[in-house]
Design an enzyme around this catalytic site. Structure first.
Site, PDB file in Angstrom:
ATOM      1  N   ASP A 118       0.790  -1.241   0.000  1.00 56.32           N
ATOM      2  CA  ASP A 118       0.000   0.000   0.000  1.00 56.32           C
ATOM      3  C   ASP A 118       0.817   1.282   0.000  1.00 56.32           C
ATOM      4  O   ASP A 118       0.259   2.356   0.122  1.00 56.32           O
ATOM      5  CB  ASP A 118      -0.967   0.061   1.197  1.00 56.32           C
ATOM      6  CG  ASP A 118      -2.276  -0.621   0.863  1.00 56.32           C
ATOM      7  OD1 ASP A 118      -2.463  -0.961  -0.324  1.00 56.32           O
ATOM      8  OD2 ASP A 118      -3.094  -0.819   1.770  1.00 56.32           O
ATOM      9  N   LYS A 121       3.575   1.051  -4.789  1.00 55.57           N
ATOM     10  CA  LYS A 121       4.436   0.438  -5.799  1.00 55.57           C
ATOM     11  C   LYS A 121       3.732   0.331  -7.149  1.00 55.57           C
ATOM     12  O   LYS A 121       4.266   0.726  -8.177  1.00 55.57           O
ATOM     13  CB  LYS A 121       4.879  -0.972  -5.353  1.00 55.57           C
ATOM     14  CG  LYS A 121       5.663  -0.994  -4.063  1.00 55.57           C
ATOM     15  CD  LYS A 121       6.062  -2.403  -3.658  1.00 55.57           C
ATOM     16  CE  LYS A 121       4.889  -3.262  -3.226  1.00 55.57           C
ATOM     17  NZ  LYS A 121       4.237  -2.827  -1.983  1.00 55.57           N
ATOM     18  N   THR A 122       2.510  -0.218  -7.111  1.00 52.49           N
ATOM     19  CA  THR A 122       1.771  -0.439  -8.347  1.00 52.49           C
ATOM     20  C   THR A 122       1.458   0.900  -9.018  1.00 52.49           C
ATOM     21  O   THR A 122       1.621   1.073 -10.227  1.00 52.49           O
ATOM     22  CB  THR A 122       0.456  -1.175  -8.038  1.00 52.49           C
ATOM     23  OG1 THR A 122       0.762  -2.269  -7.176  1.00 52.49           O
ATOM     24  CG2 THR A 122      -0.192  -1.690  -9.302  1.00 52.49           C
ATOM     25  N   HIS A 169       8.841  -7.872  -3.498  1.00 54.99           N
ATOM     26  CA  HIS A 169      10.114  -8.572  -3.538  1.00 54.99           C
ATOM     27  C   HIS A 169       9.963 -10.072  -3.700  1.00 54.99           C
ATOM     28  O   HIS A 169      10.932 -10.777  -3.795  1.00 54.99           O
ATOM     29  CB  HIS A 169      10.970  -8.225  -2.325  1.00 54.99           C
ATOM     30  CG  HIS A 169      10.254  -8.353  -1.033  1.00 54.99           C
ATOM     31  ND1 HIS A 169       9.761  -7.257  -0.357  1.00 54.99           N
ATOM     32  CD2 HIS A 169       9.910  -9.428  -0.315  1.00 54.99           C
ATOM     33  CE1 HIS A 169       9.167  -7.678   0.742  1.00 54.99           C
ATOM     34  NE2 HIS A 169       9.237  -8.983   0.793  1.00 54.99           N
TER      35      HIS A 169
HETATM   36  P1  GDP Z   1       1.225  -1.151  -3.414  1.00 56.40           P
HETATM   37  O1  GDP Z   1       0.555  -2.119  -2.511  1.00 56.40           O
HETATM   38  O2  GDP Z   1       2.533  -0.677  -2.848  1.00 56.40           O
HETATM   39  O3  GDP Z   1       1.341  -1.590  -4.842  1.00 56.40           O
HETATM   40  O4  GDP Z   1       0.341   0.170  -3.376  1.00 56.40           O
HETATM   41  P2  GDP Z   1      -0.658   0.750  -4.480  1.00 56.40           P
HETATM   42  O5  GDP Z   1       0.099   1.284  -5.636  1.00 56.40           O
HETATM   43  O6  GDP Z   1      -1.724  -0.231  -4.737  1.00 56.40           O
HETATM   44  O7  GDP Z   1      -1.221   1.990  -3.672  1.00 56.40           O
HETATM   45  C1  GDP Z   1      -1.954   1.847  -2.495  1.00 56.40           C
HETATM   46  C2  GDP Z   1      -2.923   2.976  -2.351  1.00 56.40           C
HETATM   47  O8  GDP Z   1      -2.227   4.198  -2.168  1.00 56.40           O
HETATM   48  C3  GDP Z   1      -3.817   3.133  -3.558  1.00 56.40           C
HETATM   49  O9  GDP Z   1      -5.105   3.486  -3.121  1.00 56.40           O
HETATM   50  C4  GDP Z   1      -3.167   4.282  -4.307  1.00 56.40           C
HETATM   51  O10 GDP Z   1      -4.089   5.011  -5.076  1.00 56.40           O
HETATM   52  C5  GDP Z   1      -2.630   5.128  -3.165  1.00 56.40           C
HETATM   53  N1  GDP Z   1      -1.493   5.928  -3.568  1.00 56.40           N
HETATM   54  C6  GDP Z   1      -0.392   5.485  -4.210  1.00 56.40           C
HETATM   55  N2  GDP Z   1       0.462   6.521  -4.403  1.00 56.40           N
HETATM   56  C7  GDP Z   1      -0.123   7.618  -3.882  1.00 56.40           C
HETATM   57  C8  GDP Z   1       0.273   8.990  -3.782  1.00 56.40           C
HETATM   58  O11 GDP Z   1       1.329   9.426  -4.211  1.00 56.40           O
HETATM   59  N3  GDP Z   1      -0.588   9.820  -3.149  1.00 56.40           N
HETATM   60  C9  GDP Z   1      -1.775   9.399  -2.643  1.00 56.40           C
HETATM   61  N4  GDP Z   1      -2.552  10.267  -2.055  1.00 56.40           N
HETATM   62  N5  GDP Z   1      -2.175   8.131  -2.736  1.00 56.40           N
HETATM   63  C10 GDP Z   1      -1.366   7.233  -3.343  1.00 56.40           C
END
Ligand code: GDP
Length: 613
Positions: A118, A121-122, A169
């Site tokens: 969260d 990354k994605t 990872h």
């Molecule tokens: P992952 O689990 O690391 O792949 O995380 P995700 O890319 O799925 O992101 C998790 C949540 O954080 C999602 O609801 C994204 O929209 C949100 N998110 C990711 N990057 C940002 C950012 O730069 N700003 C904000 N406000 N939300 C973000």
């Protein structure tokens, strides 16, 4: 080869000579190495209490036992080593660029994005990709092929970067576990509003262990409460000191969601690559690299995304990837465009392989189809042997006896089949991380991409395994075979569901653990002596309740004077009672115990099964 017969029950003697055998070798293989008759080795094993046939592949321990008995030093050749030798026998070397320094040309860095769940990354991988699609005149439909390449201008020069776009990872470590080095630089994503979290540290440790430089992307700076400085502070504890504080790690504040400073991050990747790494490869040789993702496509057959690490891969080349081989029929880039060639660090989707390679398998281009087929077949045979060796249930006389008596070791055997090598590996690594204690063992006997086949069912039947089909189904006669053999085949489409069910199954297999739960206490007010029943305690229930047949102990002046008792009879006045609650009087007869006194306290309790957490 003519094996000299060994008569008179004499054992072949090794005098400490070394025998090299590959994992999963059989007694026949062993016999061949030492010029003996396989039957004599079967006899030796029998005398040692293990029944094995001459041709079945046996475990490392069995080989070791046999070697020790005959005074040989056993050297089990690792699969990597063996593969190197296999390629060498075809005059192929994997992993080294041909030619000298002069042949080397700069290549783009290959980047993996890691970090806590969260943290974005994605989203970041999407954002990076999008910034670039706009600049791409093809503007085609982007395809997720497991990796993509973007370009960014640094100091007025266009520089390419390859991203592996399976975040996390798991993929990184699965590949590394196979000795494949896929990544040059890791981007560690840390959400500025959340800070360093457990998986941040885990990711960081993986990158460090692989000796991969890290660029920190401090994400979500658009969020209220974001504290990018705090992230810098936290990470110093893990040895990542920001450049602005005199360290050598670049920290870049970004927002993946708002698209803020993505360029800055890309620039940091290039600058880090230039400063810390010497990324060069020879583009003018037969291509080599690794498969990063592969699946079976209904229309196109086996499709594999490969990352070229050196050389140039061309349509028409003959390649071997793991135990798959074939002639490259077509190649597609990450925009879905057909390409004719792919150089170092380029990811391409390859069509034309006979089967699906595993994520992390190396690939090589060879001159002749025949060579490719031979290498692939040798590898497939080795995989099969290794799988059999792993799955072999040892039919040892002592073992069998012991296991039956104690029933102490339990094992759940699994066969995993899935639609893509990435998902199968993710599933495997998550399953292997399940921790349900020492008493139960989880073993993955075989995993692969594609439908559940008769071969899978046979393997399962032979080793009491359960077959997991992830986004795939059984093919041909596999279903009827499974029914006939009583093999449990389960289908899933969500990874966590598999994990949950397997975890539950494992817990179900565990012997239950019990804990003591107090029911209540009763104080002895009077002792009635009965010649027929023994001493009966006239009690007042002080706390909780007393239940017939419940376990009990007797406490006198605060010390336990008798354990392992039970409430034999329980009476209210003249009637039998099943339970008597706090505040009521009752008569209690303890099982086989007479030494009771006034003011003693009877504590009663039950053993309840403890839920596993
Ligand atoms: P992952 O689990 O690391 O792949 O995380 P995700 O890319 O799925 O992101 C998790 C949540 O954080 C999602 O609801 C994204 O929209 C949100 N998110 C990711 N990057 C940002 C950012 O730069 N700003 C904000 N406000 N939300 C973000």
């Amino acid at each position: 080869m003519q094996a000299p017969s060994i008569g008179g029950g004499m054992l072949p003697r090794g005098n400490g000579q070394t025998v090299r055998l590959s994992r999963g070798a059989s007694l026949t293989d062993f016999a061949e190495k030492i010029n003996a008759n396989p039957a004599s080795l079967v006899q030796v094993m029998f005398n040692l209490g293990e029944m094995v046939t001459a041709t079945q592949s046996v475990s490392d321990e069995t080989l070791k036992l046999l070697a020790d008995e005959m005074n040989y030093v056993l050297e089990i050749v690792s699969p990597e080593e063996e593969d190197r030798e296999l390629l060498e026998s075809f005059d192929i070397e994997f992993g080294e660029d041909e030619g000298g320094e002069d042949a080397l040309v700069a290549r783009p860095p290959v980047v993996t994005v890691m970090g806590h769940v969260d943290h974005g990354k994605t989203r970041l991988l999407d954002a990076i990709r999008k910034t670039n699609v706009a600049a791409d005149e093809a503007g085609g439909i982007t395809q997720h092929i497991g990796a993509y390449q973007v370009t960014t201008a640094v100091n007025g020069e266009d520089r390419a970067i390859t991203f592996i776009d399976t975040p996390g990872h798991e993929a990184f470590t699965a590949m590394r576990a196979r000795g494949a080095k896929s990544t040059d630089i890791a981007i560690l994503v840390v959400a500025a509003n959340d800070g360093v979290m457990p998986q941040t540290v885990e990711a960081l440790n993986h990158a460090k262990a692989a000796d991969v430089p890290i660029v920190v992307a401090v994400n979500k700076i658009d969020v209220d409460g974001a504290d990018p400085m705090k992230v810098r502070g936290q990470l110093t504890e893990y040895g990542l000191l920001a450049e602005e504080f005199g360290g050598d790690t670049m920290f870049v504040d970004i927002s993946a969601k708002e698209g803020i400073n993505i360029d800055g991050l890309l620039e940091a990747v290039i600058l880090t690559a230039d400063a810390a790494l010497d990324l060069r490869a020879n583009p003018d040789q037969d291509a080599q690299g690794i498969a990063i993702e592969a699946h079976l496509d209904r229309g196109r057959g086996a499709v594999a995304t490969v990352l070229v690490q050196r050389g140039t891969l061309r349509v028409g080349d003959t390649m071997v990837a793991g135990d798959a081989y074939g002639r490259v029929r077509a190649m597609l880039d990450d925009n879905g465009n057909n390409v004719e060639e792919a150089g170092p660090s380029a990811p391409v989707l390859v069509l034309g392989l006979t089967s699906v390679p595993g994520a992390g398998d190396n690939f090589i281009v060879v001159d002749e189809d025949r060579t490719a087929r031979q290498i692939a077949e040798k590898r497939a045979a080795r995989e099969r042997n290794a799988a059999f060796a792993k799955n072999r249930r040892r039919i040892s006389l002592e073992d069998l006896d012991m296991v039956l008596k104690e029933g102490q070791v339990q094992q759940l055997n699994l066969i995993l089949k899935g639609d893509a090598s990435g998902s199968v590996e993710a599933l495997e690594s998550s399953l292997l991380q399940l921790d349900v204690g020492d008493e139960v063992d989880l073993r993955i006997l075989h995993r692969g991409v594609g439908a559940v086949t008769e071969h899978d069912i046979n393997l399962a039947a032979g080793s009491d395994a359960i077959v997991i089909g992830f986004n795939v189904r059984a093919e041909g006669r596999a279903t009827s075979l499974a029914e006939r053999e009583g093999v449990d085949v389960r289908y899933y489409s969500v990874i966590y569901q598999v994990i949950e069910e397997i975890e539950a199954a494992l817990k179900g297999m565990l012997k239950p653990e019990y804990e003591e739960v107090q029911l209540g206490t009763a104080e002895i007010r009077e002792v009635f002596r009965s010649s027929k029943f023994g001493n009966i305690a006239g009690c007042l229930v002080r706390t909780g309740l007393v239940r017939r047949n419940a376990k009990a102990r007797l406490v006198r002046d605060g010390s336990v004077v008798a354990e392992n008792l039970s409430i034999d009879t329980l009476r209210r006045f003249k009637d039998d009672a099943t339970e008597v609650r706090e505040g009521f009087e009752c008569g209690i007869k303890l099982s086989n115990y007479n030494d009771i006194k006034v003011d003693d306290v009877i504590e009663t309790f039950e053993m309840r099964e403890k839920p596993r957490v």
